[in-house]
Design an enzyme around this catalytic site. Structure first.
Site, PDB file in Angstrom:
ATOM      1  N   GLU A   1       1.089   3.923   4.324  1.00 27.97           N
ATOM      2  CA  GLU A   1      -0.064   2.641   5.398  1.00 27.97           C
ATOM      3  C   GLU A   1       0.427   3.066   6.254  1.00 27.97           C
ATOM      4  OE1 GLU A   1       0.058  -1.932   5.111  1.00 27.97           O
ATOM      5  OE2 GLU A   1       0.102  -0.823   3.610  1.00 27.97           O
TER       6      GLU A   1
ATOM      7  N   CYS B   1      -1.426  -2.932  12.959  1.00 29.82           N
ATOM      8  CA  CYS B   1      -1.852  -1.904  11.976  1.00 29.82           C
ATOM      9  C   CYS B   1      -3.300  -1.631  12.379  1.00 29.82           C
ATOM     10  CB  CYS B   1      -1.249  -1.566  10.910  1.00 29.82           C
ATOM     11  SG  CYS B   1      -1.701  -1.972   9.996  1.00 29.82           S
TER      12      CYS B   1
END
Length: 469
Positions: free
Chosen positions: A230, A264
């Site tokens: 991720e 993110c």
């Protein structure tokens, strides 16, 4: 004398936590010694323990939030919300496991021969956690992995070991055996040693694309181990035919600057229609000027705090200065609010006339504006990246959004919502340099167990009827 890891408060510089670097070989050995016992523990018993963990986290949310806030510099309201999300993860993961990993009986393939699908844990899983959400993001791997019957070696970021330690202590207090979830203190060297260790069966990673690419190279040599990545994004926010300029500006500010730009899913590129962009940019700059940037426990509550440390602030300033040197027009400057402290003002840069728009993630409050002529060009610019995590469109037209959703490459695509919003009951992940097709959140169950197909007969009753002399 063993090497020490020291965590400091980014606001005050005071030491919050210190501890010795852990031994990777010992951690793996202990994990393998308890793997069989934990995997054979009844699923409902594992769930009961984790429900107890959730109750402990809720009871200690203020304490946990305070630790996270002091170690990361993020506002206390945001840190406490993170602690609450940690608790909420249990119920969601239980539901996901029973939805996606529960044994299934298939139609009988013959009289007295049954078939079905069951699921097994991978075994010993390493979890490498990030600093931006030092509890929520590793917990998002650990909880579903424990439910599936795996054992965990968790190495938190060397920048946030105090948050990682508190998380692990709560697992243990709830009744998770200490060898089943272990805290491994260390830096890059320990992370690399753990990833290469023959005693692990997989690794679950949240962090930078550079780290993910390095791990992919390591795991390419052993495809039998699971690797879930991720990573970050150079996420586009397209604001097009929107009548509500103030709401559009608020979505832009939240997308780009929440958590001091250290998510993110933060918007890194704002794509707007050339010639109609000025009222929106004016509204964004007005809102930037009103944002409170302060220490975690300030009153009134700040919108954002500091970045993680001075090294991160220095890196952000260098990246910003490189963009300006490359021809970016400054609409709102990135500034250090106080020398020696990692507080940064939100930056807004117009990159339209730059030949190189720099396809990199700046993990800080920096938003790049790109003006385009039409909606087709907006979609093309949104896809002009090696990343593919998050994207959002602010637009009053449902038809525009249908096209945007169909044509933009990203794992999270929002409409009239910020780029950094995703439901916990859905998959979370991206493509390109943002992930390796192992989405987390609700779909974490998919990489925490592997399916086993079986055909089953009570007695052997088989004869060879063809090809015999």
């Amino acid at each position: 004398m063993s090497e020490m890891i020291i965590s400091t408060d980014p606001v005050t510089g005071q030491i919050l936590w210190q501890g010795s670097v852990g031994d990777v070989d010992q951690a793996v050995s202990r994990a393998r010694s308890v793997l069989s016992g934990w995997a054979k523990t009844a699923l409902e018993d594992r769930i009961v323990i984790l429900e107890r963990f959730a109750a402990i986290i809720r009871e200690k949310a203020d304490i946990f939030g305070s630790i996270i806030a002091r170690e990361t510099g993020k506002p206390f309201w945001e840190a406490k919300t993170e602690a609450q999300i940690v608790a909420n993860k249990v119920d969601i993961s239980v539901l996901a496991y029973k939805d996606r990993s529960y044994p299934v009986a298939l139609p009988d393939i013959a009289p007295n021969i049954k078939s079905g699908i069951s699921y097994k844990p991978h075994g010993v899983l390493a979890v490498l956690g990030p600093f931006n959400f030092p509890a929520h993001l590793p917990n998002g791997h650990i909880v579903p992995a424990l439910i599936a019957g795996n054992v965990i070696i968790f190495k938190p970021s060397e920048k946030t070991p105090a948050s990682g330690e508190f998380l692990v202590q709560c697992y243990h207090e709830a009744g998770v055996p200490k060898e089943v979830v272990q805290l491994l203190i260390g830096g890059r060297a320990e992370g690399e040693a753990l990833s290469r260790h023959n005693g692990i069966d997989g690794l679950l990673f949240t962090g930078s694309s550079q780290g993910g690419v390095a791990l992919s190279r390591v795991f390419a040599e052993n495809p039998g181990r699971i690797l879930a990545l991720e990573m970050g994004g150079n996420n586009p926010l397209v604001i097009w035919n929107s009548e509500d300029i103030e709401s559009a500006a608020a979505i832009a500010v939240q997308s780009a600057y929440l958590s001091a730009g250290q998510r993110c899913t933060c918007a890194r590129r704002l794509i707007v229609e050339d010639g109609k962009h000025q009222p929106l940019l004016d509204a964004i700059q007005r809102l930037i000027g009103r944002l409170i940037i302060d220490q975690p426990f300030a009153d009134p509550q700040p919108f954002m705090g500091s970045v993680i440390d001075n090294a991160a602030a220095d890196h952000a300033e260098k990246a910003y200065n490189d963009l300006v040197a490359n021809g970016a027009k400054i609409l709102h400057p990135l500034q250090r609010l106080e020398q020696g402290k990692p507080f940064l003002t939100p930056a807004l840069l117009d990159m339209t006339d730059c030949a190189d728009k720099v396809d990199e993630e700046i993990f800080a409050p920096v938003l790049k504006v790109i003006r385009v002529s039409d909606f087709e060009a907006a979609i093309k610019e949104a896809n002009n990246t090696r990343f593919g995590l998050s994207a959002a469109l602010v637009d009053d037209s449902p038809e525009d959004f249908m096209r945007f959703r169909d044509e933009v490459r990203a794992g999270v695509i929002n409409w009239n919502r910020p780029t950094n919003g995703a439901p916990s009951t859905a998959p979370f992940g991206g493509v390109g340099l943002s992930g390796n097709h192992r989405p987390s959140a609700y779909f974490a169950a998919d990489y925490c167990a592997y399916p086993v197909t079986s055909t089953e007969a009570l007695k052997p009753d088989t004869r060879i009827t063809v090809g015999l002399k």
